[in-house]
Design a protein around this motif. Sequence first.
Motif, short mmCIF file in Angstrom:
data_model
loop_
_atom_site.label_atom_id
_atom_site.label_comp_id
_atom_site.label_asym_id
_atom_site.label_seq_id
_atom_site.Cartn_x
_atom_site.Cartn_y
_atom_site.Cartn_z
N GLY A 90 17.92 12.92 5.25
CA GLY A 90 16.81 12.87 6.20
C GLY A 90 16.44 11.47 6.66
O GLY A 90 15.38 11.25 7.23
N LYS A 91 17.32 10.51 6.45
CA LYS A 91 17.05 9.12 6.83
C LYS A 91 17.64 8.86 8.21
O LYS A 91 18.67 8.21 8.37
N LYS A 92 16.96 9.37 9.23
CA LYS A 92 17.44 9.31 10.61
C LYS A 92 17.58 7.88 11.13
O LYS A 92 18.27 7.63 12.11
N TYR A 93 16.96 6.94 10.45
CA TYR A 93 17.04 5.52 10.81
C TYR A 93 18.50 5.07 10.96
O TYR A 93 18.82 4.24 11.81
N PHE A 94 19.40 5.61 10.14
CA PHE A 94 20.78 5.16 10.14
C PHE A 94 21.54 5.58 11.39
O PHE A 94 22.58 5.02 11.71
N LEU A 95 21.03 6.57 12.11
CA LEU A 95 21.72 7.03 13.32
C LEU A 95 21.81 5.94 14.38
O LEU A 95 22.73 5.95 15.20
#
Length: 126
Positions: A90-95
Motif C-alpha cells: 500500500g505504499k503508493k509513493y513508490f509508483l
Amino acid sequence: MIHGGAPRIIDYQGARMAPPAYDVASILWDPYYRLEDGVRDRLLGYYLAEMKAHRPTFDEKAFRETLVGCRLQRHMQALGAYGFLAEVKGKKYFLKHVPEALDLLRADIAEARQDYPELERLIAVL
C-alpha cells in the motif's frame, strides 16, 4: 552507520555477492535520482581509474561486459519492488519512480538487444 567507531550494516535486505558492476549500476543508474550523462560518465571513469590503480587484477573489459546486464537486472528488480511496495504494502509513493525505472530499462535493452531479444520484446510492450 557508524556505531562505537565501527561501521555497522543496518539494512541488508538486498545484500548479495554480485559482480562489482551491480553496485556501480545501482549508484550511477538509480531511478530515484537521475544523473546527467556527463556526470555519470565522469564518475564511471573515476571508478575505473581507481580500480585499475589499486587492483592490479581488475579487468575493465570483463567489468564493462557485465555492466549492461547488471543494469537490466537492477532495473527489473527495482520495478518489481515498486510494484510490490505499492500494491501489496500500500505504499503508493513508490509508483512515482516507475517511469524513470522504465526509461532506464529501455535504455539498457537498447544497448543489449542483440544479447536479449526476448527481453527486448517484453520491454517494448511495457
